[in-house]
Design an enzyme around this catalytic site. Structure first.
Site, PDB file in Angstrom:
ATOM      1  N   ASP A 289      -0.954  -0.550  -4.712  1.00 42.66           N
ATOM      2  CA  ASP A 289      -2.197   0.104  -5.132  1.00 42.66           C
ATOM      3  C   ASP A 289      -1.951   1.495  -5.711  1.00 42.66           C
ATOM      4  O   ASP A 289      -2.702   1.972  -6.554  1.00 42.66           O
ATOM      5  CB  ASP A 289      -3.211   0.161  -3.985  1.00 42.66           C
ATOM      6  CG  ASP A 289      -2.704   0.862  -2.736  1.00 42.66           C
ATOM      7  OD1 ASP A 289      -1.501   1.198  -2.669  1.00 42.66           O
ATOM      8  OD2 ASP A 289      -3.506   1.051  -1.796  1.00 42.66           O
TER       9      ASP A 289
ATOM     10  N   ASP B 124       0.856  -1.184   0.000  1.00 42.31           N
ATOM     11  CA  ASP B 124       0.000   0.000   0.000  1.00 42.31           C
ATOM     12  C   ASP B 124       0.894   1.237   0.000  1.00 42.31           C
ATOM     13  O   ASP B 124       1.629   1.489   0.950  1.00 42.31           O
ATOM     14  CB  ASP B 124      -0.894  -0.010   1.252  1.00 42.31           C
ATOM     15  CG  ASP B 124      -2.067   0.950   1.141  1.00 42.31           C
ATOM     16  OD1 ASP B 124      -1.861   2.076   0.664  1.00 42.31           O
ATOM     17  OD2 ASP B 124      -3.185   0.575   1.542  1.00 42.31           O
TER      18      ASP B 124
ATOM     19  N   HIS C  94     -11.034  -2.512   2.406  1.00 40.19           N
ATOM     20  CA  HIS C  94     -11.332  -1.105   2.101  1.00 40.19           C
ATOM     21  C   HIS C  94     -12.418  -0.894   1.042  1.00 40.19           C
ATOM     22  O   HIS C  94     -12.371   0.065   0.273  1.00 40.19           O
ATOM     23  CB  HIS C  94     -10.056  -0.362   1.691  1.00 40.19           C
ATOM     24  CG  HIS C  94     -10.044   1.072   2.148  1.00 40.19           C
ATOM     25  ND1 HIS C  94      -8.977   1.920   1.964  1.00 40.19           N
ATOM     26  CD2 HIS C  94     -10.987   1.825   2.785  1.00 40.19           C
ATOM     27  CE1 HIS C  94      -9.252   3.109   2.456  1.00 40.19           C
ATOM     28  NE2 HIS C  94     -10.471   3.079   2.960  1.00 40.19           N
TER      29      HIS C  94
ATOM     30  N   CYS D  86      -6.531   4.382  -2.251  1.00 44.17           N
ATOM     31  CA  CYS D  86      -6.737   3.024  -1.729  1.00 44.17           C
ATOM     32  C   CYS D  86      -8.002   2.327  -2.211  1.00 44.17           C
ATOM     33  O   CYS D  86      -7.943   1.293  -2.878  1.00 44.17           O
ATOM     34  CB  CYS D  86      -6.734   3.079  -0.207  1.00 44.17           C
ATOM     35  SG  CYS D  86      -5.248   3.827   0.492  1.00 44.17           S
TER      36      CYS D  86
END
Length: 552
Positions: free
Chosen positions: A319, A49, A139, A89
């Site tokens: 991401d 991430d 998420h 995200c």
């Protein structure tokens, strides 16, 4: 659908004709064929991430400690022009799992609940006979900004909102504290990792691979690591890697700006004192990345040890990236290279040539189409991505003309003024801001730091017009009308549940209630379903004219 270059189209047409002649139409399409291979490949899809390409050793960063990621780049194919279609995200994850762009899946900002009424990556895997596992950050569930640790937001109940991942599940919606961090299985009872989060998650993935590889079914494991996403305090970094980077001075990129951008939201705009703290942030970021790298090595070693490297497609990616003050931005959700360009490395021993590279433009929705094709699984008709499996295998063939990017709103709040659209081909990035219609054109080969905006020079008017028309055509095909952020909140979203996208869509909230009742009970489900008051929106750096139409 993106356009194909003449060179790649002709190559693909010739290859397709040859395949048709030797194999027949159904075998070429794969998805409609009844014949199945003796054993489909396994899939290990691992994504960090906020790891940008330019902070990896294989990409030339001498400050990075990424020996295992660098090794992976030598053992498979490196997609050098991999782009996050919406570099933030939740939208990235929605694009990955649905194979659709942000405007089609409706994830216009963070902290929205994705409708399960898409045919997703997990659905195809499960229907195709795969044993599946999902580990880490999700998420795409919580419909509330804040209160991330409450079970109603953190726990994704079994059923349709897991988007087809019906097997092993050790996940949470959103958290970035990496010690004593939470996760859930199939009940709203929270568990906590006893180790640094990525290390514990990798243990789980290795245990799953060992166990599942003994069976007859192929497996697919997705693992979403939290680092190197902030917080970047030393209490959020493993000590052994913190010691490698404490006190190191990192050269700031040539496009670093002391003054903050006026186009960013509160998350993107560097706060007062940022210039004095950026070195410590980078030290922790690189230390977290080093831990991620260690775990990449553990996974590669385990696949080798188990004799699975020839039977397993192994992907490492991220991401989105991190700006670290470049162009006056921090964090992500912008079209610049530091945020949008991501590592995408793929190993499949005996099938993908070691040390190979491709400059094909890989966009997030392409990932689903490409991997499903490599696994001889059907690609859903609604998938908007292009199949680059032939490129991965070194066979050439069709390539998209560009990667297309959408920034449809604020990071997580219903605030107007930061919307943009962009496209990036093998040489140029073209972008436009909605607020004032400002256009930007960069030659990424001649100007890798994107310091010179070619759109400001009248001599480039024809080139700017060329890219403007290409982007405009793609947006028309996507039914992307380039609205203000709050417009989407008013027309597509109900209580932060996504009800539709640019091409339509559905979301049955009564079925959502049933899912909640099954996990929380009726009384608690009724409470969770109540509309929640939005917190006061953060003040953006510059308001602009939120309802201004763009002549585009």
């Amino acid at each position: 659908m993106r356009e194909l270059s003449r060179r790649t189209f002709l190559g693909a047409s010739a290859a397709g004709a040859a395949m048709l002649a030797s194999s027949g139409t159904s075998e070429l399409l794969g998805a409609s064929s009844d014949a199945k291979p003796a054993k489909r490949p396994n899939l290990v899809y691992v994504f960090a991430d906020q790891l940008r390409t330019c902070s990896c050793g294989y990409a030339g960063d001498e400050m990075a400690h990424t020996p295992n990621i660098d090794k992976l780049a030598k053992r498979g194919v490196n997609f050098e022009n991999a782009i996050s279609s919406t570099p933030v995200c939740a939208p990235y994850r929605a694009c990955l799992m649905t194979g659709k762009y942000q405007s089609s899946n409706g994830m216009v900002i963070n902290e929205l609940r994705l409708s399960p009424d898409h045919e997703c990556f997990g659905h195809v895997l499960t229907k195709g006979g795969y044993d599946t596992a999902y580990i880490g950050k999700w998420h795409m569930w919580a419909n509330e900004w804040g209160n991330h640790n409450l079970p109603r937001n953190a726990f994704i109940p079994p059923g349709p909102y897991r988007l087809g991942f019906d097997g092993e599940w050790q996940a949470y919606n959103f958290s970035h504290w990496y010690y004593n961090s939470p996760y859930y299985n199939d009940t709203p009872h929270v568990e906590h990792y006893k180790q640094y989060e990525p290390n514990a998650q990798t243990d789980l993935a290795i245990d799953y691979i060992r166990k599942t590889s003994k069976g007859d079914k192929p497996f697919a494991v997705f693992m979403s690591w939290g680092p190197p996403h902030p917080p970047w305090g030393w209490d959020n970094v493993p000590p052994e890697f913190a010691e490698m980077f404490k006190g190191k001075q990192f050269p700031l990129r040539e496009n670093y700006q002391n003054e903050p951008t006026t186009y960013g939201d509160m998350w993107q705009t560097p706060p007062p004192g940022y210039n004095e703290r950026v070195q410590q942030f980078m030290q922790a970021y690189y230390a977290q990345t080093a831990d991620i790298d260690w775990n990449v090595g553990r996974l590669m070693d385990e696949l080798d040890k188990l004799g699975l490297a020839e039977d397993t497609i192994f992907v490492f990616t991220s991401d989105h990236g991190e700006m670290f003050g470049s162009h006056g931005y921090r964090e992500k959700l912008i079209f610049y290279e530091e945020a949008a360009r991501i590592p995408f490395l793929m190993q499949w021993k005996g099938h993908i040539a070691e040390g190979s590279k491709t400059d094909a433009c890989l966009d997030t929705p392409d990932i689903m189409a490409t991997l499903l094709s490599l696994m001889n699984l059907p690609v859903p008709k609604a998938c908007e991505g292009e199949d680059l499996s032939n490129v991965a295998l070194g066979k050439g063939g069709a390539e998209p003309d560009a990667a297309y990017l959408q920034g449809m709103g604020n990071t997580a709040a219903w605030v107007d003024g930061t919307e943009w659209r962009a496209m990036r081909d093998k040489q140029h990035t073209f972008a436009i801001y909605r607020r004032d219609g400002k256009e930007l054109l960069f030659d990424n080969l001649a100007d890798p730091y994107q310091k010179k905006n070619l759109a400001e020079d009248k001599a480039n008017d024809a080139k700017v017009a060329h890219y403007r028309e290409r982007l405009k055509k793609w947006m028309k095909d996507q039914n992307d009308t380039f609205e203000a952020c709050t417009w989407y909140g008013e027309h597509w979203i109900k209580d932060r549940n996504i009800m539709r996208g640019a091409k339509g869509g559905t979301h049955d909230l009564e079925k959502l209630r049933e899912v909640l009742v099954a996990s929380f009970g009726k009384e608690r489900a009724d409470d969770i379903m109540k509309p929640r008051t939005e917190p006061p929106p953060p003040k953006p750096a510059t308001q602009g004219s939120p309802k201004q139409d763009v002549n585009f």
